[in-house]
Scaffold this motif. Structure first.
Motif, mmCIF file in Angstrom:
data_model
loop_
_atom_site.group_PDB
_atom_site.id
_atom_site.type_symbol
_atom_site.label_atom_id
_atom_site.label_comp_id
_atom_site.label_asym_id
_atom_site.label_seq_id
_atom_site.Cartn_x
_atom_site.Cartn_y
_atom_site.Cartn_z
ATOM 1 N N ILE A 450 46.555 53.072 40.749
ATOM 2 C CA ILE A 450 45.174 52.746 40.397
ATOM 3 C C ILE A 450 45.110 52.068 39.035
ATOM 4 O O ILE A 450 44.396 51.079 38.844
ATOM 5 N N VAL A 451 45.895 52.571 38.067
ATOM 6 C CA VAL A 451 45.926 51.962 36.738
ATOM 7 C C VAL A 451 46.515 50.555 36.811
ATOM 8 O O VAL A 451 45.978 49.602 36.228
ATOM 9 N N GLY A 452 47.635 50.401 37.537
ATOM 10 C CA GLY A 452 48.246 49.077 37.667
ATOM 11 C C GLY A 452 47.336 48.090 38.356
ATOM 12 O O GLY A 452 47.248 46.925 37.958
ATOM 13 N N GLY A 453 46.641 48.529 39.415
ATOM 14 C CA GLY A 453 45.696 47.640 40.080
ATOM 15 C C GLY A 453 44.556 47.220 39.178
ATOM 16 O O GLY A 453 44.087 46.075 39.235
ATOM 17 N N SER A 454 44.102 48.130 38.304
ATOM 18 C CA SER A 454 43.041 47.797 37.360
ATOM 19 C C SER A 454 43.501 46.748 36.356
ATOM 20 O O SER A 454 42.730 45.876 35.949
ATOM 21 N N VAL A 455 44.779 46.821 35.958
ATOM 22 C CA VAL A 455 45.318 45.804 35.053
ATOM 23 C C VAL A 455 45.368 44.447 35.743
ATOM 24 O O VAL A 455 45.010 43.421 35.148
ATOM 25 N N LEU A 456 45.798 44.425 36.994
ATOM 26 C CA LEU A 456 45.875 43.160 37.732
ATOM 27 C C LEU A 456 44.499 42.526 37.926
ATOM 28 O O LEU A 456 44.396 41.299 38.069
ATOM 29 N N PHE A 457 43.461 43.332 37.924
ATOM 30 C CA PHE A 457 42.113 42.815 38.130
ATOM 31 C C PHE A 457 41.729 41.779 37.077
ATOM 32 O O PHE A 457 40.937 40.875 37.335
ATOM 33 N N PHE A 458 42.326 41.881 35.873
ATOM 34 C CA PHE A 458 41.949 40.989 34.777
ATOM 35 C C PHE A 458 42.745 39.681 34.775
ATOM 36 O O PHE A 458 42.442 38.792 33.985
ATOM 37 N N VAL A 459 43.762 39.556 35.621
ATOM 38 C CA VAL A 459 44.588 38.339 35.599
ATOM 39 C C VAL A 459 43.768 37.106 35.962
ATOM 40 O O VAL A 459 43.802 36.101 35.228
ATOM 41 N N PRO A 460 43.000 37.069 37.073
ATOM 42 C CA PRO A 460 42.184 35.879 37.340
ATOM 43 C C PRO A 460 41.143 35.611 36.256
ATOM 44 O O PRO A 460 40.836 34.440 35.969
ATOM 45 N N LEU A 461 40.605 36.668 35.640
ATOM 46 C CA LEU A 461 39.633 36.473 34.565
ATOM 47 C C LEU A 461 40.282 35.818 33.350
ATOM 48 O O LEU A 461 39.698 34.927 32.724
ATOM 49 N N ILE A 462 41.488 36.258 33.017
ATOM 50 C CA ILE A 462 42.219 35.638 31.910
ATOM 51 C C ILE A 462 42.545 34.189 32.231
ATOM 52 O O ILE A 462 42.459 33.297 31.370
ATOM 53 N N HIS A 463 42.908 33.930 33.478
ATOM 54 C CA HIS A 463 43.209 32.556 33.896
ATOM 55 C C HIS A 463 41.989 31.657 33.716
ATOM 56 O O HIS A 463 42.103 30.537 33.206
ATOM 57 N N ASN A 464 40.821 32.122 34.117
ATOM 58 C CA ASN A 464 39.602 31.322 33.963
ATOM 59 C C ASN A 464 39.263 31.078 32.502
ATOM 60 O O ASN A 464 38.833 29.980 32.121
ATOM 61 N N ARG A 465 39.479 32.088 31.664
ATOM 62 C CA ARG A 465 39.197 31.927 30.236
ATOM 63 C C ARG A 465 40.118 30.879 29.612
ATOM 64 O O ARG A 465 39.679 30.031 28.826
ATOM 65 N N ILE A 466 41.393 30.923 29.970
ATOM 66 C CA ILE A 466 42.347 29.938 29.444
ATOM 67 C C ILE A 466 41.996 28.547 29.948
ATOM 68 O O ILE A 466 42.067 27.559 29.208
ATOM 69 N N ARG A 467 41.577 28.453 31.195
ATOM 70 C CA ARG A 467 41.212 27.159 31.758
ATOM 71 C C ARG A 467 40.008 26.562 31.031
ATOM 72 O O ARG A 467 39.988 25.373 30.695
ATOM 73 N N GLN A 468 39.020 27.385 30.769
ATOM 74 C CA GLN A 468 37.837 26.894 30.064
ATOM 75 C C GLN A 468 38.178 26.452 28.646
ATOM 76 O O GLN A 468 37.667 25.444 28.161
ATOM 77 N N ARG A 469 39.074 27.191 27.988
ATOM 78 C CA ARG A 469 39.472 26.802 26.642
ATOM 79 C C ARG A 469 40.252 25.497 26.663
ATOM 80 O O ARG A 469 40.097 24.646 25.779
ATOM 81 N N GLN A 470 41.113 25.306 27.666
ATOM 82 C CA GLN A 470 41.861 24.061 27.779
ATOM 83 C C GLN A 470 40.928 22.879 28.018
ATOM 84 O O GLN A 470 41.139 21.794 27.498
ATOM 85 N N GLU A 471 39.891 23.103 28.817
ATOM 86 C CA GLU A 471 38.951 22.016 29.089
ATOM 87 C C GLU A 471 38.193 21.601 27.836
ATOM 88 O O GLU A 471 37.890 20.427 27.645
ATOM 89 N N LYS A 472 37.885 22.558 26.972
ATOM 90 C CA LYS A 472 37.148 22.248 25.751
ATOM 91 C C LYS A 472 38.038 21.587 24.699
ATOM 92 O O LYS A 472 37.649 20.627 24.056
ATOM 93 N N GLU A 473 39.236 22.121 24.514
ATOM 94 C CA GLU A 473 40.106 21.629 23.443
ATOM 95 C C GLU A 473 40.811 20.348 23.842
ATOM 96 O O GLU A 473 40.697 19.326 23.170
ATOM 97 N N GLU A 474 41.597 20.388 24.934
ATOM 98 C CA GLU A 474 42.368 19.225 25.355
ATOM 99 C C GLU A 474 42.200 19.041 26.852
ATOM 100 O O GLU A 474 43.059 19.439 27.628
ATOM 101 N N PRO A 475 41.122 18.475 27.290
ATOM 102 C CA PRO A 475 40.889 18.309 28.727
ATOM 103 C C PRO A 475 41.959 17.443 29.374
ATOM 104 O O PRO A 475 42.320 16.397 28.858
#
Length: 503
Positions: A450-475
């Motif tokens: 359950i703990v490991g699955g909860s950690v994995l839940f944030f991987v797509p969210l982190i991916h989206n955050r990095i993508r948005q930052r890349q689009e703003k800084e160096e599209p």
């Protein structure tokens, strides 16, 4: 201009405004652009990389799937049926009065299973450097020799090396290339191909125990091991089908280093040990979450049978539980492999999140079952969760790190899984020795998934955050990361031009 090359059309409107005075001169200019003179080396446009041939998406690839299915089925069919070999080893042992004979005998199978995961990082290096075919053939040959030599000795100490290290290491070298080679033949059907491959392991796991029982009682342990070695000999031949469709990921780096003078030791290590995958935040979080989850992952698989004997003393159908787990795992691998093809990019990690959460809840539910039929239902869900987790692991690795680094990403992940996966069942055994039952062991075993699955839940969210930052800084600088959200499973596999991201 109808015959204008695509490269000229992409240079902007200013090119369209410049017209040659003579039509002949215009044709000459087109000829020079399309067919440069000898000795000249036109520089490819970074905006239009050279196209790569498409993946077969079938054809000969299905034969590769069959070979990989045999590999997974034979290796894990034998490993999961070690309980039968374990009884045969005890009966053959000369030191039956030794109070620690069961502990010593159990290490034969424990070392073999542990070596599959401990060797994974090394296997990744060999796969990147020598290719899937050579690595798989060498591993199958070592596993064949390990099983065959184990049939000619009755010493536990020698079997630690022949069966434990020999068969275990060989299995690791034969197994991991089967996960990588499918990415050379499938892109959009990668999830289905992985589902078919891993489902073979479940079919073998269902049938192997019955076969071993009959062979063991009729022929004895030595002849049984010799028959099992034939499975690995066949795998040597099937490994010939692992024909790579793309160059080795180490080929470019190898050429660069050959042109340099005597690289130092640290540089040599970096050639073989690719740690770039750990630079990706999403991969680090994903690997940490899975390593946490597997601490309690195999506790039900190891201790469930003994728990049933203690809680349901009158039942003689405990073998049905193994059949239910294997059958539902096969169904889950096929179903979730196809479902994974329909989920774009890293969002397919949510399948693993759900599987770990359900698996943890089912582990906690096991001590609460007062009827045997309730345990059967729990085992059906355990098999589905196992099928989902195993099938979707390789496609997620391809999505997070790309095709060129997927081999070592899978290897490092399996290596990280080795210690918690090996430590979980012994910890549960210690709790049983102290408390006299498995209730607390199953309760605690449900927490890590359950703990490991909860950690994995944030991987797509982190991916989206990095993508948005890349689009703003160096599209546009990280096209692999930006494309992952909008593609189907396998879009970032070999053969897709989107994977050519500048270093």
């Amino acid at each position: 201009m109808d015959g204008q090359p695509a490269e000229l059309k992409q240079t902007g409107e200013s090119m369209d405004l410049v017209k040659p005075e003579n039509q002949a001169e215009e044709g000459v200019q087109e000829l020079e652009v399309c067919c440069p003179a000898k000795g000249s080396s036109p520089e490819p446009s970074p905006a239009a990389p050279a196209p790569q041939p498409g993946l077969p998406e079938g054809g000969f690839g299905w034969l590769v799937v069959l070979a990989a299915t045999w590999c997974n089925g034979s290796i894990f069919g034998i490993q999961n049926s070690f309980g039968i070999l374990y009884v045969m080893l005890l009966e053959e042992s000369k030191d039956r009065d030794d109070p620690s004979i069961q502990f010593k005998t159990a290490w034969v199978g424990a070392v073999s299973m542990g070596m599959i995961f401990f060797c994974s990082p090394v296997v990744s290096i060999f796969t990147d450097w020598f290719g899937c075919r050579k690595t798989a053939m060498g591993g199958a040959a070592l596993a064949f020799l390990g099983l065959l030599s184990s049939s000619f000795t009755k010493s536990l100490e020698l079997r630690y090396f022949t069966y434990g290290i020999g068969f275990g290491c060989g299995s690791s070298f034969a197994f991991q290339p089967s996960l990588v080679i499918l990415g050379h033949y499938f892109r959009r059907r990668l999830g289905l191909a992985n589902g078919l491959m891993t489902a073979g392991s479940s079919v073998f796991s269902i049938t192997m125990p019955f076969c071993l029982k009959k062979m063991g009682y009729a022929l004895g342990l030595a002849h049984t091991l010799q028959i099992l070695s034939v499975f690995m000999f066949i795998q040597i031949l099937l490994s010939l089908t692992y024909k790579p469709l793309l160059p080795l990921s180490s080929a470019e780096g190898r050429g660069k280093h050959d042109a340099t003078e005597n690289p130092n030791c640290l540089h040599q290590c970096k050639r073989y040990l690719n740690l770039r995958v750990f630079r990706k935040v999403t991969y680090r979080v994903w690997a940490f979450g899975i390593a946490t989850a597997v601490l309690g992952y195999f506790v039900p698989y190891v201790h469930l049978m003994n728990h049933i004997k203690l809680e349901f003393k009158g039942t003689e159908k405990d073998w049905i539980l193994l059949v239910c787990i294997g059958a539902s795992s096969a169904v889950g691998r096929l179903a979730f492999g196809k479902i994974g093809d329909c989920i774009p990019g890293p969002k397919k990690i949510y399948l693993q999140v759900a599987s770990f959460w359900v698996l943890g809840l089912m582990s906690i539910t096991i001590p609460l079952c007062n009827v045997f039929e309730g345990v059967i239902v729990v085992c059906l869900f355990l098999g589905l969760c196992d099928g989902c987790f195993i099938t979707i692991m390789a496609p997620i690795a391809f999505e997070l790190v790309g095709p060129q680094e997927a081999s070592q990403a899978i290897g490092f992940l399996l290596g990280l899984m080795a210690i918690p996966m090996t430590a979980g069942p012994p910890i549960a055994g210690i709790l049983f020795d102290r408390l006299g039952n498995y209730r607390m062991a199953f309760y605690l075993a449900g927490i890590p998934p359950i703990v490991g699955g909860s950690v994995l839940f944030f991987v797509p969210l982190i991916h989206n955050r990095i993508r948005q930052r890349q689009e703003k800084e160096e599209p546009g600088t990280d096209r692999m990361l930006l494309a992952a959200e909008g593609v189907l499973n396998g879009e970032m596999l070999p053969g897709n031009s989107n994977t050519e991201v500048p270093a």
